[in-house]
Design a protein around this motif. Structure first.
Motif, PDB file in Angstrom:
ATOM      1  N   TYR A  67       0.862  -1.184   0.000  1.00 53.81           N
ATOM      2  CA  TYR A  67       0.000   0.000   0.000  1.00 53.81           C
ATOM      3  C   TYR A  67       0.895   1.230   0.000  1.00 53.81           C
ATOM      4  CZ  TYR A  67      -3.181   3.628   1.708  1.00 53.81           C
ATOM      5  OH  TYR A  67      -3.895   4.785   1.845  1.00 53.81           O
ATOM      6  N   LYS A 118       1.013   5.512   0.006  1.00 52.58           N
ATOM      7  CA  LYS A 118       0.264   6.732   0.315  1.00 52.58           C
ATOM      8  C   LYS A 118       1.134   7.927   0.005  1.00 52.58           C
ATOM      9  CE  LYS A 118      -2.808   9.560   2.075  1.00 52.58           C
ATOM     10  NZ  LYS A 118      -4.085   9.844   1.389  1.00 52.58           N
ATOM     11  N   HIS A 175      -3.473   7.293  -3.127  1.00 49.06           N
ATOM     12  CA  HIS A 175      -3.016   6.030  -2.556  1.00 49.06           C
ATOM     13  C   HIS A 175      -3.153   4.929  -3.599  1.00 49.06           C
ATOM     14  CE1 HIS A 175      -7.175   4.440  -1.758  1.00 49.06           C
ATOM     15  NE2 HIS A 175      -7.441   5.729  -1.796  1.00 49.06           N
ATOM     16  N   TRP A 216      -2.807   0.581  -4.321  1.00 49.97           N
ATOM     17  CA  TRP A 216      -2.683  -0.809  -3.894  1.00 49.97           C
ATOM     18  C   TRP A 216      -2.001  -1.617  -4.994  1.00 49.97           C
ATOM     19  CZ3 TRP A 216      -3.589  -2.703   0.867  1.00 49.97           C
ATOM     20  CH2 TRP A 216      -4.398  -1.952   1.737  1.00 49.97           C
TER      21      TRP A 216
END
Length: 269
Positions: free
Chosen positions: A82, A84, A96, A98
């Motif tokens: 992940y 950010k 953000h 993934w």
């Protein structure tokens, strides 16, 4: 990719690590030293990282990343990360991302990998960003000294566009000395070297554009809990240990065909 920086390339590779490590990374470009920098550390198969990318005329990009890898069978590893972004141009500000990845070892000398990035497909100016894919394959000689690999990068919804290719060679010139070189489909290339000193390591990699102009150099160094094959004679130790199965690589080199992510080169989704 030799260590926890695999977090940026393929989080599945983190499953290969059975010790702790720490790394500090910085870029040298256009007279600026260390304005773009980052750090990453891992505790076994879990890793955390941070990087800051200096932009001359825009807000610097600041990114936090965390990821984990795990074994999904004797020859398969999976992972997720992940990312950010807390600041940067509109493309990155408060965004953000993934990512999921996989590694499949087809015996001792062939590895396949696949990575899907931007699974959440953030909206940018009201438009969904693209899903990014990376497919890699690599073969290593039986003595472990040379590895050749190829990676293809493609985006969803771009069936008519050619993939971006990266071809990489890695050679262990001597104990603890590893040389790498790669060329991309746009004819830019990069070359670098790493030196291991038992629990410590250092290296650099330079990027050259097709025109021959420098794109900067990334310098890195760090510490590994696990003792590495070293350039200089290691301190003698006595140990008695029964070993079964395939001996783990040292340093671990699980990611084949993935380009070492330069801090100054951005992948736009």
């Amino acid at each position: 990719v030799f260590g926890a920086e695999a977090l940026w390339c393929n989080p599945a590779a983190l499953a290969e690590y059975k010790s702790r490590s720490f790394q500090l990374i910085g870029d040298v470009k256009d007279g600026y030293i260390g304005r773009s920098w980052g750090t990453v550390s891992n505790e076994r198969s879990f890793a955390l990282g941070y990087r800051q990318i200096f932009l001359k005329e825009e807000t610097d990009i600041r990114e936090y990343i965390g990821g984990v890898g795990f074994s999904a069978g004797k020859h398969t590893s999976l992972g997720a990360s992940y990312r950010k972004f807390t600041s940067g141009p509109a493309l990155y500000d408060n965004r953000h991302i993934w990512t999921i990845g996989s590694l499949l070892r087809m015996g001792d000398n062939l590895t396949l990998a696949a990575v899907a990035t931007n699974l959440n497909r953030n909206r940018i100016d009201g438009v969904r960003s693209r899903l990014e894919w990376q497919f890699s394959a690599a073969s290593r000689t039986r003595n472990g000294k040379f590895t050749a690999s190829a990676s293809a990068f493609v985006s969803s919804g771009m069936a008519n566009e050619k993939p971006h290719w990266i071809f990489t060679g890695e050679y262990m010139a001597a104990k603890g000395i590893i040389l790498t070189a790669s060329i991309e489909s746009d004819r830019s290339w990069q070359a670098g070297a790493r030196v291991n000193l038992e629990h410590y390591f250092a290296g650099a990699i330079s990027r050259i554009a097709r025109s021959g102009d420098s794109r900067g150099t990334t310098i890195y160094g760090g510490w590994s809990e696990k003792r590495q094959e070293t350039t200089f004679p290691a301190r003698p130790r006595r140990i008695s240990h029964r070993v079964q199965g395939r001996v783990q690589e040292n340093p671990v080199r699980p990611v084949f065909g993935a380009k070492r992510l330069p801090f100054l080169v951005q992948l736009h989704s």
